[in-house]
Design a protein around this motif. Structure first.
Motif, short mmCIF file in Angstrom:
data_model
loop_
_atom_site.label_atom_id
_atom_site.label_comp_id
_atom_site.label_asym_id
_atom_site.label_seq_id
_atom_site.Cartn_x
_atom_site.Cartn_y
_atom_site.Cartn_z
N PRO A 148 0.83 -1.21 0.00
CA PRO A 148 0.00 0.00 0.00
C PRO A 148 0.86 1.25 0.00
O PRO A 148 2.03 1.22 0.42
CB PRO A 148 -0.80 -0.12 1.30
N VAL A 149 0.29 2.35 -0.48
CA VAL A 149 0.98 3.64 -0.45
C VAL A 149 0.10 4.64 0.27
O VAL A 149 -1.13 4.52 0.27
CB VAL A 149 1.32 4.15 -1.87
N SER A 150 0.71 5.61 0.90
CA SER A 150 -0.04 6.64 1.61
C SER A 150 -0.64 7.61 0.59
O SER A 150 -0.01 7.97 -0.41
CB SER A 150 0.89 7.38 2.56
N VAL A 199 -4.40 1.09 -2.44
CA VAL A 199 -3.98 -0.28 -2.71
C VAL A 199 -4.48 -0.71 -4.09
O VAL A 199 -5.29 -0.02 -4.72
CB VAL A 199 -4.53 -1.26 -1.65
N PHE A 200 -4.01 -1.86 -4.55
CA PHE A 200 -4.61 -2.48 -5.72
C PHE A 200 -6.00 -2.94 -5.32
O PHE A 200 -6.16 -3.77 -4.42
CB PHE A 200 -3.79 -3.67 -6.22
N SER A 201 -7.03 -2.42 -5.98
CA SER A 201 -8.42 -2.62 -5.55
C SER A 201 -9.25 -3.33 -6.61
O SER A 201 -8.96 -3.25 -7.81
CB SER A 201 -9.07 -1.27 -5.24
N ARG A 226 -8.17 -1.28 -10.18
CA ARG A 226 -7.14 -0.26 -10.30
C ARG A 226 -6.68 0.13 -8.90
O ARG A 226 -7.25 -0.33 -7.90
CB ARG A 226 -7.66 0.97 -11.03
N GLU A 227 -5.70 1.00 -8.82
CA GLU A 227 -5.27 1.50 -7.52
C GLU A 227 -6.22 2.60 -7.05
O GLU A 227 -6.53 3.52 -7.80
CB GLU A 227 -3.84 2.04 -7.60
N LYS A 228 -6.66 2.49 -5.81
CA LYS A 228 -7.53 3.49 -5.22
C LYS A 228 -7.50 3.30 -3.70
O LYS A 228 -6.91 2.34 -3.19
CB LYS A 228 -8.96 3.39 -5.77
N LEU A 229 -8.15 4.21 -2.97
CA LEU A 229 -8.20 4.06 -1.52
C LEU A 229 -8.87 2.73 -1.15
O LEU A 229 -9.92 2.38 -1.70
CB LEU A 229 -8.98 5.21 -0.89
N ALA A 230 -8.26 2.04 -0.19
CA ALA A 230 -8.79 0.73 0.21
C ALA A 230 -10.22 0.82 0.72
O ALA A 230 -11.00 -0.12 0.56
CB ALA A 230 -7.88 0.14 1.29
N VAL A 231 -10.56 1.94 1.34
CA VAL A 231 -11.90 2.03 1.95
C VAL A 231 -13.02 1.91 0.92
O VAL A 231 -14.12 1.46 1.26
CB VAL A 231 -12.08 3.36 2.74
N TYR A 232 -12.76 2.26 -0.34
CA TYR A 232 -13.85 2.25 -1.31
C TYR A 232 -14.31 0.82 -1.63
O TYR A 232 -15.51 0.58 -1.82
CB TYR A 232 -13.44 2.99 -2.59
N ASP A 233 -13.39 -0.14 -1.70
CA ASP A 233 -13.81 -1.53 -1.85
C ASP A 233 -14.63 -1.99 -0.64
O ASP A 233 -15.63 -2.69 -0.78
CB ASP A 233 -12.58 -2.43 -1.98
N ILE A 234 -14.20 -1.58 0.55
CA ILE A 234 -14.89 -1.99 1.77
C ILE A 234 -16.31 -1.42 1.79
O ILE A 234 -17.27 -2.11 2.13
CB ILE A 234 -14.10 -1.55 3.01
N VAL A 235 -16.44 -0.16 1.40
CA VAL A 235 -17.76 0.48 1.35
C VAL A 235 -18.67 -0.28 0.38
O VAL A 235 -19.84 -0.55 0.69
CB VAL A 235 -17.63 1.95 0.91
N ASP A 236 -18.15 -0.62 -0.80
CA ASP A 236 -18.97 -1.30 -1.81
C ASP A 236 -19.58 -2.57 -1.26
O ASP A 236 -20.72 -2.92 -1.59
CB ASP A 236 -18.12 -1.63 -3.04
N PHE A 237 -18.81 -3.28 -0.43
CA PHE A 237 -19.34 -4.54 0.10
C PHE A 237 -20.25 -4.31 1.31
O PHE A 237 -21.36 -4.87 1.38
CB PHE A 237 -18.21 -5.49 0.49
N HIS A 270 -5.55 -4.56 7.06
CA HIS A 270 -4.80 -3.40 6.58
C HIS A 270 -5.18 -2.16 7.40
O HIS A 270 -6.35 -1.99 7.79
CB HIS A 270 -5.06 -3.17 5.10
N PRO A 271 -4.23 -1.27 7.66
CA PRO A 271 -4.47 -0.15 8.59
C PRO A 271 -5.19 1.03 7.93
O PRO A 271 -4.58 2.02 7.56
CB PRO A 271 -3.05 0.24 9.00
#
Length: 319
Positions: A148-150, A199-201, A226-237, A270-271
């Motif tokens: 992951p990258v900041s 992250v890779f999402s 694609r790469e994007k904020l990890a939270v967006y995948d979590i929100v989708d689910f 992941h943090p």
């Protein structure tokens, strides 16, 4: 099942014939359309192709030869299958064949329920909680594919979208939700620029894109990866949780049942910034509620039910 036009029947027949020639079989037992895209109904379909040796999913995009969409997804599926080949529980759908024209590809077909099937329909809360746990585990493994990258959180796209949707709803909806919107905008200003992880999402990680197999959890449909904020995948689910019943005391500040959210994070390690996550979940629920109240939008029976469930959760979380 979605109906096909005459021209679509001819095109899909040609696709099936091409694949059967590749597979060196003509033993087709049944072909049926199992999915038509809501956003791209005239170009994107999925067929279930049943042969005597096996059953397959045939994914069509008539615009893909120009966009490269299916070619890129097939290539990614191939790489992910290699990446997860030694993982006993996290899998992705196995790619089988990419057409020469790149207008369709074929994968294995897995006759198991999706996460959404269980979240929407199961009467067993424990079973549903396990679905959330398995989804968190699967996504944790996908987000581990690369470091992951900041990345600084930029909420403007969400607040702009909420504003646009708010302008197109009836007065009584905008009036009762104005306080909610003001809360969201104030929080967006506070969270702007805070660092989170990119992250890779998956890119479209809703519950229909996760199959709950026997001991395995299998992901599919990586066209938006694609790469994007990890939270967006979590929100989708997590937003599918609105279809589960619960009292206000059972719902946390994000609008999700505490039990199911906690189960998701049993295996997702992941943090991420939880304030950004909770903000994004509430924002997504609010956007979906506004969208289904658009003056020019005619709701289906399912959408009316979804709109009701969204309203219940929003009132629970905002008070």
């Amino acid at each position: 099942m979605p109906d096909l036009t005459e021209s679509e029947r001819q095109f899909t027949s040609d696709c099936v014939a091409e694949f059967l020639s590749y597979a060196n079989t003509d033993a087709t037992e049944q072909v049926e359309c199992i999915y038509r895209s809501h956003a791209f109904p005239n170009s994107r379909l999925v067929l279930k192709v049943q042969t005597k040796p096996a059953t397959y999913a045939l994914k069509i995009d008539t615009e893909a030869p120009d966009t490269g969409r299916l070619r890129d997804e097939f290539d990614l599926l191939t790489k992910l299958n290699i990446h997860f080949e030694d993982n006993p529980t996290t899998q992705v759908i196995r790619p089988v064949y990419l057409s020469d024209t790149n207008s369709f590809f074929v994968t294995e077909f897995i006759d198991r329920p999706t996460a959404v099937d269980l979240i929407y329909n199961s009467t067993d809360d424990d079973q549903v909680a396990q679905v959330f746990r398995r989804a968190g585990s699967w996504l944790n493994d996908l987000h581990s594919r690369q470091l992951p990258v900041s990345y600084a959180f930029r909420p403007k796209w969400m607040t702009d979208s909420i504003s646009d949707l708010l302008d197109a709803v009836p007065y009584e909806i905008s009036d009762q939700s104005r306080r909610w919107v003001n809360i969201m905008f104030a929080e967006a200003a506070r969270l702007k620029g805070i660092e989170d992880i990119r992250v890779f999402s998956h890119g479209d990680f809703h519950g229909q894109n996760l199959i709950i197999g026997q001991g395995k959890t299998i992901g599919l449909d990586f066209t938006e990866a694609r790469e994007k904020l990890a939270v967006y995948d979590i929100v989708d689910f997590l937003k599918a949780d609105i279809f589960r019943g619960g009292e206000a005391s059972d719902v946390d500040r994000s609008g999700i049942l505490k039990r199911n959210k906690d189960m998701f994070f049993r295996r997702y390690k992941h943090p991420i910034n939880t304030e950004i996550l909770d903000f994004c979940i509430r924002g997504r629920l609010l956007k979906d509620w506004f969208f289904l109240h658009q003056r020019r939008h005619d709701c289906s029976e399912f959408e009316e039910h979804k709109r009701e469930r969204l309203g219940i959760r929003l009132r629970q979380v905002f008070g």
